[in-house]
Design an enzyme around this catalytic site. Structure first.
Site, PDB file in Angstrom:
ATOM      1  N   PRO A 320       0.816  -1.219   0.000  1.00 22.35           N
ATOM      2  CG  PRO A 320       0.106  -0.935   2.212  1.00 22.35           C
ATOM      3  CD  PRO A 320       0.842  -1.885   1.314  1.00 22.35           C
ATOM      4  CE1 TYR A 367      -3.212   9.001 -13.457  1.00 19.93           C
ATOM      5  CE2 TYR A 367      -3.164  10.142 -11.347  1.00 19.93           C
ATOM      6  CZ  TYR A 367      -2.547   9.363 -12.305  1.00 19.93           C
ATOM      7  OH  TYR A 367      -1.263   8.943 -12.094  1.00 19.93           O
ATOM      8  CB  CYS A 394       0.434  29.321 -19.079  1.00 18.64           C
ATOM      9  SG  CYS A 394      -0.150  30.376 -20.367  1.00 18.64           S
TER      10      CYS A 394
HETATM   11  C1  LIG Z   1       3.719  -2.425  -8.186  1.00 18.96           C
HETATM   12  C2  LIG Z   1       3.001  -1.435  -7.353  1.00 18.96           C
HETATM   13  N1  LIG Z   1       2.879  -1.640  -6.042  1.00 18.96           N
HETATM   14  C3  LIG Z   1       2.257  -0.757  -5.238  1.00 18.96           C
HETATM   15  C4  LIG Z   1       1.687   0.392  -5.755  1.00 18.96           C
HETATM   16  C5  LIG Z   1       1.024   1.309  -4.792  1.00 18.96           C
HETATM   17  O1  LIG Z   1      -0.268   1.561  -5.120  1.00 18.96           O
HETATM   18  P1  LIG Z   1      -1.200   2.403  -4.131  1.00 18.96           P
HETATM   19  O2  LIG Z   1      -0.508   3.669  -3.847  1.00 18.96           O
HETATM   20  O3  LIG Z   1      -2.429   2.599  -4.937  1.00 18.96           O
HETATM   21  O4  LIG Z   1      -1.415   1.568  -2.937  1.00 18.96           O
HETATM   22  C6  LIG Z   1       1.760   0.642  -7.126  1.00 18.96           C
HETATM   23  C7  LIG Z   1       1.084   1.798  -7.725  1.00 18.96           C
HETATM   24  O5  LIG Z   1      -0.025   1.699  -8.197  1.00 18.96           O
HETATM   25  C8  LIG Z   1       2.452  -0.287  -7.945  1.00 18.96           C
HETATM   26  O6  LIG Z   1       2.572  -0.069  -9.245  1.00 18.96           O
HETATM   27  N1  LIG Z   2       0.036   8.045  -9.683  1.00 17.61           N
HETATM   28  C1  LIG Z   2      -1.265   7.431  -9.657  1.00 17.61           C
HETATM   29  C2  LIG Z   2      -1.282   6.024  -9.262  1.00 17.61           C
HETATM   30  C3  LIG Z   2      -0.302   5.145  -9.943  1.00 17.61           C
HETATM   31  C4  LIG Z   2       0.466   4.477  -8.914  1.00 17.61           C
HETATM   32  C5  LIG Z   2       1.671   3.789  -9.370  1.00 17.61           C
HETATM   33  N2  LIG Z   2       1.449   2.495  -9.982  1.00 17.61           N
HETATM   34  C6  LIG Z   2      -2.250   8.286  -8.904  1.00 17.61           C
HETATM   35  O1  LIG Z   2      -1.983   9.386  -8.576  1.00 17.61           O
HETATM   36  O2  LIG Z   2      -3.340   7.911  -8.640  1.00 17.61           O
END
Ligand SMILES: Cc1ncc(COP(=O)(O)O)c(C=O)c1O
Ligand SMILES: N[C@@H](CCCC[NH3+])C(=O)O
Length: 466
Positions: A320, A367, A394
């Site tokens: 997580p 997103y 901008c």
């Molecule tokens: C391989 C992997 N593990 C863990 C995460 C952590 O995800 P989140 O921040 O949604 O728990 C991500 C991002 O989505 C990921 O790509």
């Molecule tokens: N960066 C993304 C999630 C992707 C996490 C990495 N796999 C977000 O802001 O929601």
């Protein structure tokens, strides 16, 4: 994004119609449960405080914009995962937010650390994290990154392509070591989240497909490589996910794969990592599950699959990120201008421009993510008006909070706080329009300190070799 509708205390009255006029507040001063870190409250004088520090004091001392972490809250969330998932390895996903202090906090609370670049690995090592507690991800790790991981002795390297398996096997053999590896697989799950942050459907760059047989071939290549110690498989279905259905499919397919591997190769791989992705509440429409409930569900799913395949329970892990760092920070902005705009269909939308924007939080632009906001330096009796909190860039898509009701007397100099800013905001920040990135401060027990200092225009000019 994935939303489960719940009628929140504030955004319950859907009485105003028109573009974006979906929710009407009854009290713009109230702080909705579940959106803010545990140390945030509105003081009797109307001002917000974080862990005992008033936001105006923070703004005066560190300036705005600023990311403000509530240390105790982040630690509680990390500890909550460690306790709920007792017996599992819980890797904190550093991509959501990483600094040396945060790396230390999560490890102190019993977690491991997931990094996905040489840069994140360098921060983890500089923080003094035991390399054995680090998992190293990435679909295109460079030779230098793989070397650095082997040199440090990281606990797990999660491989993501046949080319990488060959590279890693060769590098490890040349060093006379065995790399501890997990193979990342795609479970073929259509997770209910934004397309850009779903990662287990077939047509995307991550992982080896189970259905095409690539996952099995990758496992066989690893088993045949003397430089690789194959520990197990890894699946990550996406991010900001609320339903457990996607995890259920992933558990079934990954344990099914472990069973197929055992049958074909005679080897029972000991480990299964189910990735991260647990959603958080950004608005009253989001309804995340308590961590304890998640743990119960995942444990039950694994037990059921092991029973039906006859496999022993694997050593389990999760990763997580957002669920630990996200709710632990708010973003503090100062209002610069307020501009009511009459809409074509009637009604007015008030554009509230703040001193940051898509360079400190790109998620709304990237997103169509939803956020909430409140005026942080005072309470107000003014009638609520529909606002769009926008940045200073901008770009018309430079939106921080698409729709929020704020008090009608909002004015330049007011402070705005946006909850849920701990994950994927600072870590995805840029210098668009040559805007220096804001500082990250942590507040605990009535005191604050800087985790990452504010960039300056001189920092940016120092990069310019002209
Ligand atoms: C391989 C992997 N593990 C863990 C995460 C952590 O995800 P989140 O921040 O949604 O728990 C991500 C991002 O989505 C990921 O790509
Ligand atoms: N960066 C993304 C999630 C992707 C996490 C990495 N796999 C977000 O802001 O929601």
């Amino acid at each position: 994004m994935s939303h489960t509708h719940v009628a929140g205390a504030i955004h319950a009255d859907v009485s105003v119609s028109g573009p974006g006029w979906l929710r009407r507040p009854t009290d713009v001063n109230a702080l909705v449960d579940g959106l803010w870190s545990s140390g945030v409250r509105r003081r009797p004088d109307g001002e917000l405080e974080v862990a005992g520090v008033p936001v105006t004091a923070l703004a005066a001392e560190v300036g705005t914009p600023a990311y403000v972490f509530d240390e105790a809250d982040l630690r509680e969330r990390a500890r909550g995962f460690a306790e709920a998932f007792a017996g599992w390895r819980v890797y904190y996903a550093g991509k959501s937010f990483l600094s040396k202090d945060v790396a230390r906090w999560v490890v102190e609370e019993g977690l491991y650390l997931d990094v996905c670049t040489g840069g994140e690995l360098a921060v983890a090592l500089a923080a003094g994290i035991d390399p054995a507690r680090i998992g190293f991800h990435g679909n295109n790790k460079s030779l230098a990154e793989l070397q650095a991981a082997l040199e440090a002795g990281v606990g797990r390297i999660i491989v993501d392509s046949f080319i990488e398996i060959a590279r890693l096997a060769e590098l490890a053999a040349a060093r006379g070591v065995q790399a501890p590896v997990l193979v990342r697989v795609t479970a073929g799950v259509e997770a209910h989240t934004h397309e850009y942050i779903a990662t287990a459907h077939e047509d995307q760059k991550f992982g080896f497909s189970i259905v095409t047989g690539d996952a099995m071939r990758a496992v066989e290549e690893c088993l045949g490589a003397p430089g690789i110690d194959l520990r197990g498989i890894h699946s990550h279905i996406g991010s900001q996910i609320f339903e457990t259905a996607g995890f259920e499919v992933a558990v079934r397919r990954t344990i099914g794969l472990l069973a197929a591997i055992a049958e074909r190769t005679g080897q029972i791989l000991p480990e299964l990592d189910l990735g991260g992705g647990f959603g958080i509440a950004y608005t009253t429409l989001d309804d995340p599950r308590p961590t304890v409930e998640l743990a119960e569900h995942l444990n039950a799913m694994v037990e059921a699959e092991c029973r039906s395949t006859g496999l022993p329970r694997p050593e389990l892990s999760i990763e997580p990120g957002r669920a630990i760092s996200g709710p632990a920070a708010l973003m503090l902005y100062e209002v610069g201008t307020v501009k009511p705009v009459v809409l074509a269909g009637g009604g007015v939308r008030t554009y509230v421009s703040v001193d940051g924007g898509m360079s400190d939080n790109i998620r709304t632009a990237l997103y169509a993510a939803e956020y909430s906001a409140t005026v942080a330096n005072r309470a107000s009796d003014a009638a609520p008006v529909l606002c769009r909190v926008v940045g200073k860039h901008c770009e018309s898509g430079d939106i921080v909070v698409r729709d929020e009701f704020l008090p009608g007397d909002i004015a330049p100099g007011d402070l705005i706080a946006v909850p849920g800013a701990g994950a994927y905001a600072r870590s995805m920040a840029s210098n668009y329009n040559h805007v220096p990135r804001p500082p990250v401060v942590a507040v605990a027990d009535g005191r604050w300190r800087t985790l990452l200092r504010r960039e300056t225009v001189d920092d940016l000019l120092a990069l310019d070799m002209g």
